[in-house]
Design a protein around this motif. Structure first.
Motif, PDB file in Angstrom:
ATOM      1  N   TYR A 427      -4.285   5.426  -7.136  1.00  0.00           N
ATOM      2  CA  TYR A 427      -5.144   4.553  -6.402  1.00  0.00           C
ATOM      3  C   TYR A 427      -4.327   3.475  -5.561  1.00  0.00           C
ATOM      4  CZ  TYR A 427      -8.714   4.376 -10.525  1.00  0.00           C
ATOM      5  OH  TYR A 427      -9.537   4.620 -11.485  1.00  0.00           O
ATOM      6  N   HIS A 428      -4.837   2.951  -4.629  1.00  0.00           N
ATOM      7  CA  HIS A 428      -4.433   1.975  -4.036  1.00  0.00           C
ATOM      8  C   HIS A 428      -5.306   0.768  -3.638  1.00  0.00           C
ATOM      9  CE1 HIS A 428      -0.781   4.496  -3.336  1.00  0.00           C
ATOM     10  NE2 HIS A 428      -1.583   5.639  -2.749  1.00  0.00           N
ATOM     11  N   PRO A 429      -5.119  -0.140  -4.252  1.00  0.00           N
ATOM     12  CA  PRO A 429      -5.987  -1.409  -4.034  1.00  0.00           C
ATOM     13  C   PRO A 429      -5.354  -2.283  -2.791  1.00  0.00           C
ATOM     14  CG  PRO A 429      -4.408  -1.720  -5.875  1.00  0.00           C
ATOM     15  CD  PRO A 429      -4.241  -0.497  -5.332  1.00  0.00           C
ATOM     16  N   CYS A 476      -0.920  -2.500   0.312  1.00  0.00           N
ATOM     17  CA  CYS A 476      -1.407  -2.120  -1.266  1.00  0.00           C
ATOM     18  C   CYS A 476      -0.911  -3.101  -2.230  1.00  0.00           C
ATOM     19  CB  CYS A 476      -0.784  -0.780  -1.629  1.00  0.00           C
ATOM     20  SG  CYS A 476      -1.170  -0.423  -3.296  1.00  0.00           S
ATOM     21  N   ASN A 478      -0.611  -2.803  -5.348  1.00  0.00           N
ATOM     22  CA  ASN A 478       0.357  -2.452  -6.499  1.00  0.00           C
ATOM     23  C   ASN A 478       1.675  -3.082  -5.860  1.00  0.00           C
ATOM     24  OD1 ASN A 478       2.506  -0.927  -7.406  1.00  0.00           O
ATOM     25  ND2 ASN A 478       0.913   0.443  -8.247  1.00  0.00           N
ATOM     26  N   HIS A 481       4.474  -0.533  -4.816  1.00  0.00           N
ATOM     27  CA  HIS A 481       3.961   0.378  -3.806  1.00  0.00           C
ATOM     28  C   HIS A 481       4.424  -0.772  -2.318  1.00  0.00           C
ATOM     29  CE1 HIS A 481       0.789   3.235  -5.639  1.00  0.00           C
ATOM     30  NE2 HIS A 481       2.106   2.912  -6.273  1.00  0.00           N
ATOM     31  N   MET A 486       4.230   0.383   1.400  1.00  0.00           N
ATOM     32  CA  MET A 486       3.060   0.464   1.890  1.00  0.00           C
ATOM     33  C   MET A 486       2.286  -1.000   2.295  1.00  0.00           C
ATOM     34  SD  MET A 486      -0.404   2.440  -0.140  1.00  0.00           S
ATOM     35  CE  MET A 486       0.181   3.837   0.008  1.00  0.00           C
TER      36      MET A 486
HETATM   37 CU    CU Z   1      -0.732   1.629  -3.736  1.00  0.00          CU
END
Ligand code: CU
Ligand code: C2O
Length: 494
Positions: A427-429, A476, A478, A481, A486
């Motif tokens: 998952y990447h929010p 992202c 996260n 991440h 990211m």
């Molecule tokens: Cu992510």
């Protein structure tokens, strides 16, 4: 050790006017057999009610000017008997609820009393670029011991939040809710509860976990189960998941009366955890996401990624009910109680039936007509290809790890379509600063969002009205991440 204020329950603008009436004292049955019955009911003398009254009293009439003092400092805290050192705003976990009216001139005198430089970011607010709080993009980080005044006018009402944007500081406790009211809009609810979800490390710092992720060749989460929507929802198993800064053994209690219609404003402030939220014995009516209204839709549970917000209305039954935020794919949960009457509190590990089945996600939502972005052919289409993985622990956009990046460029006045394409198994929010995009749909029905979960293998198209010039990070949410690269810059050029 200083006693930590307990931010259990918050009250709406209207409810504040009749404080004392809305929070009847309810007897808690003493025969309940829970090991640690530490429910703390609220009343007009609760820290929340006092803080709310003070913050409103400092406001000029007509919503002209609001001032807050905010101080970040390390503090020792006790979470259900487990002690750790946190970095907190105003000594509270989460930080104080900052509550303003739309169009207010908000000034926040921020004092950095951390042993490290920091910034404050106002997540979701279409702020002017130089107040956005992104280190080395919109401002120099505020050195330890120094001050900075944030000064902005929130242009949209809704549920927002604030947090540090430096390194991996957020997971130490530097986050809080920012609620923007619309004094002209009628509130069709009786009470309101802000719900801040987070993941919590008890014996390591997020930086130590990050170093481990970077150096380890082992699977960091051997016990993880697969989340329902496929892929991995997070990289780290946490010893604790918190709801309003409290662990399941010492839960917050939201007090209301049977039959009342209450609004939950749910914010996922965690570093690495998507939550599936449900209230035992109830359906939730989702009315907003990321501060923007949607056509109301009923669901039994909501999937909420890091950085996202969902507002949900509930008509409460009579009794005591578990409010559960299951950490997606991690086999543990955050927990609170909703109490409208007598009864024994449910077990903190209860799994309400409402958690079964597919949770509501962004695809189930349509924008409220008032906030639709009228469909228009994009002037420019930009690609953010999400890549990377666990070994080595590097996460990228368009094959670059931030701070290395090639900007995605746009001109003021353009309609841009940003394609987030997830080429990984996680998952990447994905979050964009300074704008609330619309999920692209041919009929313009896509909800407005500033953060959206991009599932493995999926592309999410975000339509952006380029009306807020500046240099805006998109990344992202996260936090590991982001730290591993990211991110890129959505850059206005002339
Ligand atoms: Cu992510
Ligand atoms: Cu909520 Cu760039 O952040």
């Amino acid at each position: 050790m200083p006693r930590r204020p307990r931010p259990d329950v918050q009250i709406s603008r209207r409810q504040a006017l009749r404080l004392g009436a809305g929070v009847a004292a309810l007897g808690v049955a003493s025969a309940c057999s829970i090991t640690r019955n530490t429910e703390s009911p609220i009343g007009p003398d609760s820290p929340q009610a006092r803080a709310f009254a003070q913050s409103k009293a400092r406001q000029f009439p007509l919503g002209k000017r609001v001032e807050f003092d905010l101080r970040a400092r390390p503090e020792d805290i006790d979470l259900g008997g487990v002690r750790s050192t946190a970095w907190l705003y105003d000594g509270q976990l989460p930080g104080p609820i900052l509550r303003v009216d739309v169009g207010d001139r908000v000034r926040v005198l921020f004092r950095n009393r951390l042993p490290d430089e920091t910034t404050v970011h106002w997540h979701g607010i279409a702020i002017r670029n130089y107040m956005d709080g992104v280190p080395d993009v919109t401002q120099s980080p505020i050195p330890a011991g120094e001050e900075f005044t944030y000064d902005f006018i929130p242009p949209d009402p809704g549920t927002f939040w604030y947090h540090t944007h430096v390194d991996l500081q957020r997971g130490r406790g530097l986050y809080g809710a920012l609620i923007v009211d619309d004094p002209r809009a009628p509130e069709n609810w009786d009470a309101e509860f802000v719900v801040v979800l987070s993941d919590w490390l008890t014996s390591r710092t997020p930086s130590q976990v990050f170093d481990h992720l970077r150096s380890s060749t082992m699977d960091p989460m051997p016990e993880m189960s697969s989340p329902a929507l496929g892929g991995d929802a997070g990289d780290v198993n946490y010893p604790m998941y918190l709801l309003n800064g409290r662990p399941p053994v010492d839960p917050a209690t939201f007090m209301a009366r049977p039959g009342q219609r209450v609004l939950f404003r749910i914010i996922n402030a965690s570093d690495d955890t998507a939550f599936r939220v449900a209230l035992g014995g109830h359906r939730l009516t989702v009315t907003q996401t990321d501060g923007f209204p949607v056509q109301p839709v009923d669901t039994s549970s909501i999937l909420i990624g890091m950085g996202e917000r969902y507002d949900a209305l509930v008509s409460l039954q009579d009794g005591v009910f578990p409010l559960v935020a299951a950490a997606e794919g991690k086999g543990a949960q955050a927990f609170a109680l909703v109490r409208t009457g007598a009864g024994c509190p449910p077990n903190p590990i209860v799994a309400p039936d409402e958690l079964r089945g597919r949770p509501l996600t962004v695809t189930d939502l349509n924008a409220d007509d008032a906030v639709r972005l009228p469909p228009r052919e994009p002037d420019t289409t930009l690609l953010a290809a999400l890549g990377g993985g666990m070994n080595p622990y590097i996460w990228t956009i368009n094959e670059q790890a931030y701070p290395e990046y090639t900007p995605l460029t746009v001109r003021e006045g353009q309609r841009a379509r940003l394609l987030y394409t997830n080429n990984t198994t996680m998952y990447h929010p994905m979050h964009l600063h300074g704008h609330t995009f619309a999920i692209a749909r041919p009929d313009g029905s896509g909800p407005r969002k500033d953060t959206v979960i991009v599932l493995p293998g999926q592309t999410v198209a975000a339509d952006i009205e380029a009306d807020n010039p500046g240099q805006w990070i998109t990344h992202c949410h996260n936090d590991y991440h982001l730290a591993a690269g990211m991110a890129t810059i959505f850059s206005y050029v002339s």
